[in-house]
Design an enzyme around this catalytic site. Structure first.
Site, PDB file in Angstrom:
ATOM      1  N   THR A 426      41.184  38.676  32.199  1.00  0.00           N
ATOM      2  CA  THR A 426      40.344  38.046  33.206  1.00  0.00           C
ATOM      3  C   THR A 426      39.927  38.723  34.464  1.00  0.00           C
ATOM      4  O   THR A 426      38.860  38.686  35.047  1.00  0.00           O
ATOM      5  CB  THR A 426      40.483  36.500  33.532  1.00  0.00           C
ATOM      6  N   ASP A 427      41.039  39.241  34.877  1.00  0.00           N
ATOM      7  CA  ASP A 427      40.996  40.207  36.191  1.00  0.00           C
ATOM      8  C   ASP A 427      40.114  41.516  35.864  1.00  0.00           C
ATOM      9  O   ASP A 427      39.211  41.611  36.740  1.00  0.00           O
ATOM     10  CB  ASP A 427      42.113  40.732  36.448  1.00  0.00           C
ATOM     11  N   VAL A 428      40.186  42.100  34.842  1.00  0.00           N
ATOM     12  CA  VAL A 428      39.375  43.174  34.535  1.00  0.00           C
ATOM     13  C   VAL A 428      37.829  42.417  34.209  1.00  0.00           C
ATOM     14  O   VAL A 428      36.889  43.093  34.998  1.00  0.00           O
ATOM     15  CB  VAL A 428      39.848  43.831  33.128  1.00  0.00           C
TER      16      VAL A 428
END
Length: 574
Positions: A426-428
């Protein structure tokens, strides 16, 4: 002021390519308040990569996603969702929106191209940098392991502590063994960049001895965060990818013309104050699209610069996310520092941050504050939860969002317990979506003359990933086959015919027998057997440093730009 979720454009976008990538791109571009048909977008499977890629799992295998996702388990493992294709869809939307921004400024850009293979490599940028830094055999030094925390009442949980003091207080409250707590902090702290987290089993035993109510009390006492891991893989309730809030119109001005022959955002300026992965990645995307990015760091610089492995005196991971940005150091805690930010915002087109909720307002640097000095500013907040969980949400980090959103469950097949991936999924996606929100806001500003507040989140990014109502059921060949000298990923036809593959191997068709038969052969021998069935298999990457040296990947990678490998910008404009 008016606040709106994005709405469908009057003229739909033209996006072609693999279904999931094309659908994600079409959805995001369709939310633009602009006739998107001015620009066409094509998404390929392989793009410039010299590889026969034609499906999501083959991309995951060849480009390293299975490898990084499986580092914690000690063997390459597929993600049970179309992560690479979703990433490609967001990249396609970014390229299309950037082209529309350029056209609004007088440029003639009319076509964009990207690929699922390039998207997979772009998602692994920080891991490729670490694997190719000044640290021979870096990946071989990583110890497999991942947190497995299940409460006494059977609830699987995800714990987050950003600081050592929080980590210590949480475990002290539970009377965990001191040595296990002390030795666990470093792998826990660095798991975002290493994709492994080998903890002493005594920590899992400590959690297993306490009910969820006690664990929650420990987290509250420590200032840490704790959320149950949802069993349901379904996407959360409908949440828009981003919201735009129009700030008061200060008088329409003509946009600066796009420099001829330059990248779409050439001539635009971004002021960035971010940390970790999501925010820096958003700024990196805008920089790769041509914007000049000025990064604000605290006095003495961002501490992430010193996180090993190092490349040319700087953290390789930090470099992968922040290369090409200008840097200035400012102390936000002082009035002079806050005044300096306002002065810099005067000449900016975008102010990008991923601060905690309410911090911008407390500093006097929220959208309304900066609007007074730059009425046309896009104020882009890359948040954890947006407003989905109310005004006081839990800490918004990758693994907590995976756990609560159901993505952790969707990432694993039904015969495995739901657990987060240590690959920063989810960071990406959240970093890419934040950049897309900023681009959408820039496009709206060019059309209306209004400055914009653009809010996206890790949570809204998690909802972009297509997933079934039930967790995936994997067959005998839906995991890579280990051979004497590597791993192979059978193509869809082979996976659909496990009995035929079993006969060719002289084994039963159950997973254990197939795995044992494959393990007695080399990859070449197994590929020959599959060839006799008119099927193929993709070799699975198990070494990112070797991938970076492979000439088939050279068109998408730059191994000579510095002290580590960089991923080339994943768009082609024409």
């Amino acid at each position: 002021m008016t606040t709106t979720a994005p709405h469908t454009a009057a003229t739909g976008p033209t996006v072609t390519g693999p279904p999931v990538a094309a659908e994600v791109a079409a959805r995001l571009v369709g939310l633009l308040d602009h006739p998107a048909a001015e620009v066409t977008c094509a998404v390929d499977w392989a793009g410039p990569l010299r590889l026969p890629l034609a499906e999501e799992r083959a991309v995951q295998a060849a480009c390293g996603l299975m490898h990084v996702h499986g580092l914690g388990a000690g063997r390459p493992t597929p993600l049970a969702v179309d992560f690479a294709s979703t990433t490609a869809g967001i990249l396609a939307a970014q390229g299309t929106t950037a082209a529309l921004v350029a056209r609004s400024r007088g440029a003639g850009t009319s076509a964009v191209r990207t690929s699922v293979g390039q998207a997979a490599l772009f998602a692994l940028g920080q891991y490729l940098a670490a694997a190719t830094a000044d640290n021979p055999a870096y990946e071989s030094q990583l110890t497999p392991g991942r947190p497995e925390f299940v409460s006494a009442d059977g609830v699987r949980i995800e714990i987050e502590a950003l600081y050592a003091e929080e980590w210590l207080r949480f475990w002290q409250y539970l009377d965990a063994p001191r040595a296990a707590v002390r030795h666990g902090w470093r792998p826990f702290q660095t798991r975002f960049g290493t994709a492994v987290c080998a903890l002493d089993p005594e920590l899992a035993a400590t959690v297993r001895a306490a009910p969820l109510t006690v664990l929650r009390a420990a987290a509250e006492h420590a200032g840490a965060a704790l959320l149950p891991v949802r069993d349901d893989p379904a996407a959360p309730e409908p949440v828009p990818p981003w919201t735009l809030t129009a700030l008061p119109n200060a008088g329409r001005t003509a946009p600066a013309a796009a420099p001829s022959g330059e990248l779409p955002l050439a001539g635009l300026r971004v002021l960035e104050s971010t940390r970790r992965v999501q925010g820096p990645l958003a700024g990196r995307v805008l920089q790769l699209l041509g914007a000049r990015v000025l990064r604000i760091e605290p006095p003495d610089g961002d501490p992430m610069r010193g996180i090993p492995p190092m490349a040319g005196g700087c953290s390789a991971r930090f470099s992968a996310l922040n290369a090409g940005k200008d840097v200035t150091e400012i102390d936000f805690t002082t009035a002079a520092g806050r005044d300096a930010v306002r002065e810099l915002a005067r000449d900016a087109d975008v102010f990008l941050h991923n601060w905690a909720p309410g911090k911008a307002a407390r500093l006097g640097l929220d959208a309304e504050d900066l609007h007074r000095v730059q009425p046309g500013l896009v104020h882009a907040w890359a948040s954890g939860w947006g407003d989905a969980l109310g005004p006081r949400p839990p800490l918004g980090t990758d693994y907590l969002v995976q756990a609560h959103s159901g993505l952790a469950a969707a990432l694993r097949p039904e015969d495995e317990p739901p657990r987060t991936s240590l690959l920063t999924v989810t960071d990406v996606l959240g970093g890419l979506l934040s950049a897309q929100a900023a681009l959408a806001a820039l496009l709206t500003r060019l059309r209306t003359g209004h400055g914009q507040r653009a809010v996206s989140s890790l949570y809204s990014a998690s909802a972009l990933v297509p997933r079934p109502a039930r967790r995936a059921r994997w067959g005998p060949l839906d995991r890579p086959l280990a051979t004497l000298d590597g791993y192979l990923w059978p193509d869809p036809e082979a996976r659909a015919r496990p009995e035929a593959v079993a006969r060719a191997l002289g084994s039963a068709a159950d997973p254990a027998a197939l795995a044992a038969a494959a393990a007695r052969r080399t990859s070449s021998e197994l590929q020959s057997l599959l060839g006799e069935l008119r099927t193929t298999a993709t070799p699975v990457c198990t070494d990112l440093a070797a991938l970076a040296r492979d000439p088939r990947f050279a068109p998408a990678l730059d191994a000579g730009a510095g002290a580590h490998t960089f991923v080339h910008p994943p768009w082609e404009f024409s």
